[in-house]
Design a protein around this motif. Sequence first.
Motif, mmCIF file in Angstrom:
data_model
loop_
_atom_site.group_PDB
_atom_site.id
_atom_site.type_symbol
_atom_site.label_atom_id
_atom_site.label_comp_id
_atom_site.label_asym_id
_atom_site.label_seq_id
_atom_site.Cartn_x
_atom_site.Cartn_y
_atom_site.Cartn_z
ATOM 1 N N SER A 176 0.845 -1.190 0.000
ATOM 2 C CA SER A 176 0.000 0.000 0.000
ATOM 3 C C SER A 176 0.883 1.243 0.000
ATOM 4 O O SER A 176 2.099 1.151 0.182
ATOM 5 C CB SER A 176 -0.923 0.009 1.229
ATOM 6 O OG SER A 176 -0.163 0.201 2.412
ATOM 7 N N CYS A 177 0.257 2.391 -0.191
ATOM 8 C CA CYS A 177 1.007 3.653 -0.204
ATOM 9 C C CYS A 177 1.150 4.205 1.207
ATOM 10 O O CYS A 177 0.723 5.324 1.516
ATOM 11 C CB CYS A 177 0.294 4.668 -1.093
ATOM 12 S SG CYS A 177 0.402 4.284 -2.840
ATOM 13 N N GLU A 178 1.740 3.410 2.065
ATOM 14 C CA GLU A 178 2.001 3.876 3.424
ATOM 15 C C GLU A 178 3.177 4.845 3.384
ATOM 16 O O GLU A 178 4.062 4.720 2.537
ATOM 17 C CB GLU A 178 2.287 2.682 4.335
ATOM 18 C CG GLU A 178 1.931 2.950 5.775
ATOM 19 C CD GLU A 178 1.927 1.684 6.614
ATOM 20 O OE1 GLU A 178 2.218 1.790 7.796
ATOM 21 O OE2 GLU A 178 1.638 0.595 6.064
ATOM 22 N N LEU A 179 3.196 5.801 4.299
ATOM 23 C CA LEU A 179 4.159 6.896 4.213
ATOM 24 C C LEU A 179 5.630 6.468 4.298
ATOM 25 O O LEU A 179 6.435 6.902 3.456
ATOM 26 C CB LEU A 179 3.842 7.950 5.279
ATOM 27 C CG LEU A 179 4.667 9.237 5.257
ATOM 28 C CD1 LEU A 179 4.735 9.839 3.869
ATOM 29 C CD2 LEU A 179 4.100 10.252 6.242
ATOM 30 N N PRO A 180 6.045 5.645 5.256
ATOM 31 C CA PRO A 180 7.476 5.280 5.336
ATOM 32 C C PRO A 180 8.038 4.662 4.052
ATOM 33 O O PRO A 180 9.067 5.127 3.552
ATOM 34 C CB PRO A 180 7.537 4.320 6.525
ATOM 35 C CG PRO A 180 6.393 4.733 7.391
ATOM 36 C CD PRO A 180 5.315 5.124 6.435
ATOM 37 N N PRO A 181 7.396 3.625 3.463
ATOM 38 C CA PRO A 181 7.935 3.083 2.204
ATOM 39 C C PRO A 181 7.834 4.051 1.037
ATOM 40 O O PRO A 181 8.650 4.010 0.110
ATOM 41 C CB PRO A 181 7.084 1.833 1.948
ATOM 42 C CG PRO A 181 5.875 1.989 2.772
ATOM 43 C CD PRO A 181 6.271 2.800 3.951
ATOM 44 N N LEU A 182 6.860 4.955 1.080
ATOM 45 C CA LEU A 182 6.722 5.968 0.032
ATOM 46 C C LEU A 182 7.892 6.948 0.085
ATOM 47 O O LEU A 182 8.444 7.326 -0.954
ATOM 48 C CB LEU A 182 5.397 6.706 0.202
ATOM 49 C CG LEU A 182 4.856 7.490 -1.005
ATOM 50 C CD1 LEU A 182 4.688 6.584 -2.210
ATOM 51 C CD2 LEU A 182 3.535 8.155 -0.659
ATOM 52 N N LEU A 183 8.299 7.322 1.279
ATOM 53 C CA LEU A 183 9.455 8.209 1.440
ATOM 54 C C LEU A 183 10.744 7.516 1.017
ATOM 55 O O LEU A 183 11.629 8.131 0.432
ATOM 56 C CB LEU A 183 9.570 8.667 2.897
ATOM 57 C CG LEU A 183 8.536 9.692 3.376
ATOM 58 C CD1 LEU A 183 8.684 9.937 4.870
ATOM 59 C CD2 LEU A 183 8.666 10.996 2.611
ATOM 60 N N LEU A 197 7.222 13.371 9.873
ATOM 61 C CA LEU A 197 6.647 12.063 10.196
ATOM 62 C C LEU A 197 7.042 11.620 11.598
ATOM 63 O O LEU A 197 6.196 11.207 12.399
ATOM 64 C CB LEU A 197 7.107 11.019 9.168
ATOM 65 C CG LEU A 197 6.735 9.558 9.467
ATOM 66 C CD1 LEU A 197 5.229 9.388 9.534
ATOM 67 C CD2 LEU A 197 7.340 8.631 8.426
ATOM 68 N N LEU A 198 8.333 11.700 11.896
ATOM 69 C CA LEU A 198 8.824 11.279 13.216
ATOM 70 C C LEU A 198 8.227 12.154 14.314
ATOM 71 O O LEU A 198 7.765 11.638 15.343
ATOM 72 C CB LEU A 198 10.349 11.348 13.245
ATOM 73 C CG LEU A 198 11.020 10.937 14.563
ATOM 74 C CD1 LEU A 198 10.702 9.487 14.899
ATOM 75 C CD2 LEU A 198 12.528 11.155 14.491
ATOM 76 N N SER A 199 8.228 13.465 14.085
ATOM 77 C CA SER A 199 7.705 14.396 15.095
ATOM 78 C C SER A 199 6.224 14.155 15.358
ATOM 79 O O SER A 199 5.782 14.095 16.512
ATOM 80 C CB SER A 199 7.924 15.846 14.645
ATOM 81 O OG SER A 199 9.288 16.108 14.433
ATOM 82 N N SER A 200 5.450 14.013 14.270
ATOM 83 C CA SER A 200 4.004 13.811 14.431
ATOM 84 C C SER A 200 3.698 12.461 15.065
ATOM 85 O O SER A 200 2.790 12.354 15.900
ATOM 86 C CB SER A 200 3.292 13.927 13.079
ATOM 87 O OG SER A 200 3.735 12.924 12.183
ATOM 88 N N THR A 258 8.410 5.041 14.132
ATOM 89 C CA THR A 258 9.481 5.754 14.838
ATOM 90 C C THR A 258 10.816 5.020 14.786
ATOM 91 O O THR A 258 11.827 5.566 15.234
ATOM 92 C CB THR A 258 9.109 5.963 16.323
ATOM 93 O OG1 THR A 258 8.865 4.683 16.942
ATOM 94 C CG2 THR A 258 7.869 6.827 16.470
ATOM 95 N N LYS A 259 10.851 3.818 14.220
ATOM 96 C CA LYS A 259 12.096 3.051 14.208
ATOM 97 C C LYS A 259 13.124 3.700 13.278
ATOM 98 O O LYS A 259 12.752 4.277 12.252
ATOM 99 C CB LYS A 259 11.838 1.602 13.794
ATOM 100 C CG LYS A 259 11.504 1.416 12.320
ATOM 101 C CD LYS A 259 11.208 -0.036 12.006
ATOM 102 C CE LYS A 259 11.078 -0.289 10.520
ATOM 103 N NZ LYS A 259 10.044 0.489 9.876
#
Length: 312
Positions: A176-183, A197-200, A258-259
């Motif tokens: 899926s278009c989840e944010l971590p793999p998209l980045l 992303l980390l802050s939020s 957060t990893k």
Amino acid sequence: MENQTSASEFVLLGLTRDPHLQSLLFFVFLVIYFITLLGNMVIMIVISTDPHLHSPMYFFLFHLALTDICYATTVVPHMLVNFLLKQKTIGFSACIIQMSLILLSAGSEIFMLSAMAYDRYVAICKPLHYQEVMNRPACSHLVGGAWAMGVLHSIINTMPMLNVQFCKYTEIKHFSCELPPLLTAACGRTFLNKLVLLSSAVIFGSSSFLLTVISYIYIISTVLKIQSSKGRHKVFSTCSSHLIVVALLYTTALFQYTKPSSVSSVILDHLFSIQYSILTPMLNPIIYSLKNNDVKIALGRMLEKVHISQSV
């Protein structure tokens, strides 16, 4: 510079490229999605139709079930379609929309769980003031706040993604278009996006988790003052379902978002994502129906009414 132009579509690599395994996984996730929809819809129907469940606790559970349906529906249908297609592509706009809905659902769910923890705190620690504190406007504000936090979490992370550059041909090592793999798949600079992303994730995740933990610290301290073991067990039994759901979601979702990149792996990312975005929405109604006597009794009454109406 051609390979740096903005991509119009992405290729989702999914869980496997083995066609036989894809057929098996299609059936497995189709069954999971069916159970998710059925379980959560049954919970919502039972709560809506049974007057005995028209209380704040079940008002929150109704919205948790709605959130789970939104979460699973955002991810699973497109995943199922990709199992059947050779060309597993998704348009840029569709990918961003899916990503934003995943963030919205995840953000709403964690704050919905916090609202449920607060409800249990008031019920157990301040029982004489429960009806006064947890009135209908207060419950509506808590639920509205949970959805609003989900929307805010989504907007904060989605807006910066609109400026990220992707290569003309971009493969996303995910289903899926989840944010971590998209980045990870981006060609341009993503430091600001990763920082946001980390802050939020830390701010939203830790604040909701802290609210839940504080509620349970007060609950546990109150329960330990109860003299009889039967009384302690009865009070804890009203919280056990919620604790299981919280543990399932937080242990995987927070670690995933957060990893550090040094401990990242495709298999691990897939497992964690399946856990909190697909399995948790399926397990939540099962946990609440099995661990909650009121829901089981209400479900029995509903099935009895259905049986009587069919007999007539």
